[in-house]
Design an enzyme around this catalytic site. Structure first.
Site, short mmCIF file in Angstrom:
data_model
loop_
_atom_site.label_atom_id
_atom_site.label_comp_id
_atom_site.label_asym_id
_atom_site.label_seq_id
_atom_site.Cartn_x
_atom_site.Cartn_y
_atom_site.Cartn_z
N CYS A 23 0.84 -1.20 0.00
CA CYS A 23 0.00 0.00 0.00
C CYS A 23 0.87 1.25 0.00
O CYS A 23 1.67 1.45 0.93
CB CYS A 23 -0.92 0.01 1.22
N HIS B 55 2.62 -6.56 -7.23
CA HIS B 55 2.07 -5.46 -8.03
C HIS B 55 3.27 -4.86 -8.76
O HIS B 55 4.19 -4.35 -8.13
CB HIS B 55 1.39 -4.41 -7.14
#
Length: 315
Positions: free
Chosen positions: A114, A184
Site C-alpha cells: 500500500c 504489483h
C-alpha cells in the site's frame, strides 16, 4: 464476526495452496478498501473467482478492539477460500491477529504494497519492502505460532527500482515459509505508469513458491496475456472486477444477471446504501449512456435505485 463452531471446524480443512497445485491459473479478487467485503466476495465467487481477500485491516486495531473486529471482518460458510489481509509492523501483533481469524479464514496476507501516505507514515504497507528482515521475521512468527499447517501466510508487495532488492526480499520471505507472493508490478512512486510485467517474470523465475501477478488486469483476456508474459501462477484483479464482477467467467461487460445477483446479495446482507449504489455505478459504467449516468448516479435511496433498475432494465 461470525463464530459458529461447526463452521470453524469446516474452515480448518481448507487449503488455499490446493488452488495453486491444480495447474490452472488462480483467479483472485484483490483486497480493496471499502469494496472487497463479504457481499461483493459472494458475488464474484458466483462468477468463477477462485480466491478472495478481505480489505486491508490494521492488525493492531483488530487485536485491541472488539468493535473493530465486528465491523472489519465478517464471513460465512460459503466465503472460502478466504484470505484476510493485515497491515502490521510487529511480528507478535500480526500473530495475534492471525490467531483470531484462523478458525474462520484460510490464510492471512501481510500488506507490503500500500503506497498511501498514512500507511507509510505509520510504518505499514509499501515501506515494508525496504525492511526484508522484518518481513521475514513476521512471516516466520506466524508460521511458528499457528498450528494449522493448511493456514496460508502470504505477502503482497510492490517492486523496487533495483529489482535485485525485490528478488532478495522475496527469497527471504520464501526462506521464512511464505506460501505465495503477490507482486504489483509498479514501484512505490508509480501510480498510472505501465506495469512492469517483465519484473514479475524475473521474480517468478527466482522463486520456487507460487507468484501472483497484479496490476492493470481489466478483462479475462488481459489475465491470460499477463499469465503468458509473466508465467505467474495466479492473477489478482481489483478495478477490473469492480467494473465487471463476471469478468473471470468470460463476460466482456457486466451481464444483467450479475446486476440482479448483486441486488439480491446486497439486500440479503444488509449492505449500506452508499456501498450498494457505488458497486452498481461501477458495474453499469460501460453499459449506460452519459445521460443515464447523470440520473442514476445521484439517486439517494435503495428504493429509488430498485425502481430505476426495474423501469429501465427490467431488473
Amino acid at each position: 464476526m461470525i463464530g459458529d463452531i461447526t463452521e470453524a471446524k469446516e474452515c480448518r480443512r481448507k487449503d488455499p495452496m490446493d488452488l495453486f497445485r491444480s495447474g490452472q491459473v488462480v483467479k483472485i479478487c484483490a483486497p480493496m478498501v471499502r469494496y472487497s467485503k463479504l457481499a461483493f466476495r459472494t458475488l464474484v465467487r458466483k462468477y468463477s473467482c477462485d480466491l478472495c481477500y478481505t480489505p486491508m485491516i490494521v492488525a493492531a486495531d483488530f487485536v485491541r478492539s472488539a468493535k473493530a473486529r465486528d465491523s472489519e471482518f465478517t464471513t460465512n460458510k460459503g466465503d472460502h477460500p478466504l484470505i484476510v489481509q493485515f497491515a502490521a509492523k510487529e511480528a507478535q501483533v500480526l500473530c495475534d491477529a492471525a490467531r483470531i481469524v484462523c478458525p474462520f479464514a484460510d490464510g492471512i496476507d501481510l500488506n507490503c504494497g500500500c503506497p498511501q501516505r498514512w500507511a507509510m507514515a505509520e510504518g505499514y504497507g509499501a515501506c515494508l519492502i525496504n525492511k526484508p528482515e522484518l518481513v521475514k521475521d513476521m512471516v516466520r512468527h506466524v508460521r511458528n505460532q499457528i498450528d494449522n499447517p493448511k493456514f496460508s501466510v502470504s505477502i503482497k508487495i510492490r517492486i523496487h527500482e533495483d529489482l535485485k532488492r525485490t528478488v532478495d526480499l522475496c527469497q527471504k520471505a520464501e526462506a521464512a515459509g511464505v506460501s505465495w507472493i503477490t507482486v504489483h508490478g509498479r514501484s512505490i512512486e508509480e501510480r498510472h505508469q505501465p506495469v512492469h510485467y517483465d519484473a514479475i517474470k524475473t521474480i517468478k523465475q527466482s522463486m520456487s513458491i507460487p507468484v501472483v501477478a497484479n496490476g492493470d488486469i481489466k478483462t479475462l483476456k488481459d489475465a491470460e496475456n499477463v499469465h503468458q508474459l509473466t508465467e505467474a501462477d495466479g492473477t489478482m484483479v481489483a478495478r477490473g472486477l469492480l467494473a465487471n464482477p463476471a469478468m473471470f467467467a468470460g463476460y466482456e461487460e457486466t451481464p444483467f444477471k450479475c446486476i440482479q445477483d448483486w441486488v439480491d446479495i446486497a439486500l440479503e446482507h444488509g449492505t449500506p446504501f452508499t456501498c450498494f449504489h457505488h458497486h452498481l455505478m461501477y458495474m453499469m459504467e460501460r453499459i449506460t449512456s452519459k445521460q443515464e449516468k447523470k440520473v442514476f448516479n445521484v439517486l439517494s435511496s435503495t428504493s429509488a435505485v430498485l425502481d430505476y433498475l426495474h423501469d429501465h432494465y427490467g431488473v
